[in-house]
Design a protein around this motif. Structure first.
Motif, PDB file in Angstrom:
ATOM      1  N   GLU A  88      -0.723  -4.244   7.107  1.00  0.00           N
ATOM      2  CA  GLU A  88      -0.596  -5.693   7.218  1.00  0.00           C
ATOM      3  C   GLU A  88      -1.806  -6.379   6.618  1.00  0.00           C
ATOM      4  O   GLU A  88      -2.906  -5.845   6.645  1.00  0.00           O
ATOM      5  CB  GLU A  88      -0.490  -6.103   8.691  1.00  0.00           C
ATOM      6  N   LEU A  91      -0.704  -7.594   1.797  1.00  0.00           N
ATOM      7  CA  LEU A  91       0.517  -7.376   1.031  1.00  0.00           C
ATOM      8  C   LEU A  91       0.900  -8.624   0.253  1.00  0.00           C
ATOM      9  O   LEU A  91       0.568  -9.747   0.648  1.00  0.00           O
ATOM     10  CB  LEU A  91       1.647  -7.002   1.984  1.00  0.00           C
ATOM     11  N   ASP A  92       1.611  -8.389  -0.791  1.00  0.00           N
ATOM     12  CA  ASP A  92       2.282  -9.482  -1.481  1.00  0.00           C
ATOM     13  C   ASP A  92       3.247 -10.135  -0.482  1.00  0.00           C
ATOM     14  O   ASP A  92       4.114  -9.461   0.068  1.00  0.00           O
ATOM     15  CB  ASP A  92       3.060  -8.875  -2.668  1.00  0.00           C
ATOM     16  N   GLN A  94       5.730 -11.676  -0.863  1.00  0.00           N
ATOM     17  CA  GLN A  94       7.129 -11.539  -1.271  1.00  0.00           C
ATOM     18  C   GLN A  94       7.736 -10.214  -0.812  1.00  0.00           C
ATOM     19  O   GLN A  94       8.955 -10.048  -0.797  1.00  0.00           O
ATOM     20  CB  GLN A  94       7.243 -11.615  -2.811  1.00  0.00           C
ATOM     21  N   VAL A  95       6.842  -9.255  -0.499  1.00  0.00           N
ATOM     22  CA  VAL A  95       7.330  -7.912  -0.172  1.00  0.00           C
ATOM     23  C   VAL A  95       7.279  -7.716   1.343  1.00  0.00           C
ATOM     24  O   VAL A  95       6.235  -7.944   1.955  1.00  0.00           O
ATOM     25  CB  VAL A  95       6.450  -6.845  -0.856  1.00  0.00           C
ATOM     26  N   PRO A  96       8.375  -7.318   1.958  1.00  0.00           N
ATOM     27  CA  PRO A  96       8.337  -7.140   3.411  1.00  0.00           C
ATOM     28  C   PRO A  96       7.436  -5.955   3.788  1.00  0.00           C
ATOM     29  O   PRO A  96       7.347  -4.983   3.030  1.00  0.00           O
ATOM     30  CB  PRO A  96       9.802  -6.844   3.766  1.00  0.00           C
ATOM     31  N   PRO A  97       6.730  -6.042   4.924  1.00  0.00           N
ATOM     32  CA  PRO A  97       5.881  -4.933   5.362  1.00  0.00           C
ATOM     33  C   PRO A  97       6.706  -3.655   5.498  1.00  0.00           C
ATOM     34  O   PRO A  97       7.855  -3.696   5.929  1.00  0.00           O
ATOM     35  CB  PRO A  97       5.365  -5.401   6.728  1.00  0.00           C
ATOM     36  N   ALA A  98       6.081  -2.516   5.141  1.00  0.00           N
ATOM     37  CA  ALA A  98       6.792  -1.234   5.203  1.00  0.00           C
ATOM     38  C   ALA A  98       5.849  -0.170   5.739  1.00  0.00           C
ATOM     39  O   ALA A  98       4.631  -0.307   5.639  1.00  0.00           O
ATOM     40  CB  ALA A  98       7.269  -0.851   3.796  1.00  0.00           C
TER      41      ALA A  98
END
Lengths: 219, 219
Positions: A88, A91-92, A94-98
């Motif tokens: 967390e 991140l961008d 636009q990109v969901p956390p993974a």
């Protein structure tokens, strides 16, 4: 009699981060077996923040240097928590956390490690453990932090249990063993959320020391 | 504050063979610093029977996996005793017994390791320690045994001291520090000739903990 050499391959949970006694569970486990009269050499190969992918890249060379075939040698793997951690903060948007490692990759990586290991030496596999979700380890070095959640740990532990069963490798489901244990909850709350203080490592060492698959190696 | 990660790279003296508490001197040293308020991660990379040549082959990869550059990391090397051991019992009777590693090779190998290490991270170097010549470790696996002698240890320690001085790396001459220490002699006699029981590792940890070069890393 020659000592039984055991490599414990894992992450910070194996190293024993947060343990003021600097034994972790492998040190406590081996010291307890020494008192029972067993002659063990303990190689702690835990590395902080390692995922299954890090372990896949290094375990064979590190263990080969420690387990020459002229002496009896064994392998204990313990990993998974870091695969489930979500990055967390950096991140961008636009990109969901993974998760750090996608579940399908965690499975494929563990399969590759364990299949190769089993073809070489006797193997035990120990799964990830429950975290204290109200606390999360702090990353002092920047904006990225790792967030842990028990739902993801439980799911990966189930996946690893099925894999180990398929491969014929004994699996200790620490998640199930510890999640409802009040002593663990107490210890976990006293730590940083992932790493308990010494008492937690004592509890894990006792669980492994009582595990039938571990006992079968020694007794 | 982020933990200081330290790799202790060596042989069975670093692993802590013979120590029923499974801490060795690195575990005791780091636990003592923890009590002083220092936050350390301790990676024990000792391997039984390793010579300088074994260590040269593995130290960089093993330490690189443990010391990512985003965190402060340090290197402690401790080796030499196994280089001086003479293999007995399985040699061609025509060939005179020789050390496992010839002195010139011990020197060249240490130079290569230390020079590369110093270009990467802060380094300390700890020399071989005195053995109890009236006892010699037994090899249960066959006719080859290793014979240790203090004259060879003393000579190598002097060579390593000069090398470290030349490279600008702090060197702890454990041979000189321990040879006349009655507590060491007592501990060494209680062991197998090379590996003392826990008391010997406690003594070594105390010597290193009081070493100015070690203290300069922490205080």
């Amino acid at each position: 009699m020659t000592a039984l050499r055991i490599c414990f391959v894992g992450d910070s949970l194996t190293t024993g981060t947060g343990d003021a006694e600097f034994l972790g569970w492998p040190g406590r486990l081996c010291a307890a077996e020494g008192k029972r009269g067993h002659d063990l050499s303990c190689y702690n190969l835990g590395i902080r923040a390692d995922t299954s992918l890090h372990i896949a890249a290094r375990w064979r060379a590190e263990c080969a240097a420690r387990l020459p075939d002229i002496h009896p040698g064994r392998l204990v793997f313990a990993f998974g928590n870091n695969d489930t951690a979500i990055e967390e903060g950096a991140l961008d948007p636009q990109v969901p956390p993974a998760p750090r490692v996608a579940p399908a990759t965690s499975l494929a990586t563990a399969r590759a490690i364990l299949a190769e290991a089993k073809a070489w030496k006797p193997v035990l596999f120990i799964g990830p453990w429950p975290v204290e979700e109200t606390k999360q380890p702090v990353n002092p070095k920047g904006p990225v932090t790792y967030r842990f959640a028990n739902a993801r740990v439980a799911e990966l532990s189930g996946t690893y249990a099925a894999l180990a069963h398929e491969l014929g490798i004994p699996y200790l489901d620490l998640y199930r063993s510890l999640a409802e244990d009040e002593r663990w909850q107490l210890a976990s709350r006293a730590g940083d959320g992932v790493h308990p203080p010494a008492e937690g490592y004592r509890l894990v060492a006792a669980k492994i020391g009582a595990w039938t698959a571990w006992r079968a190696w020694l007794d």
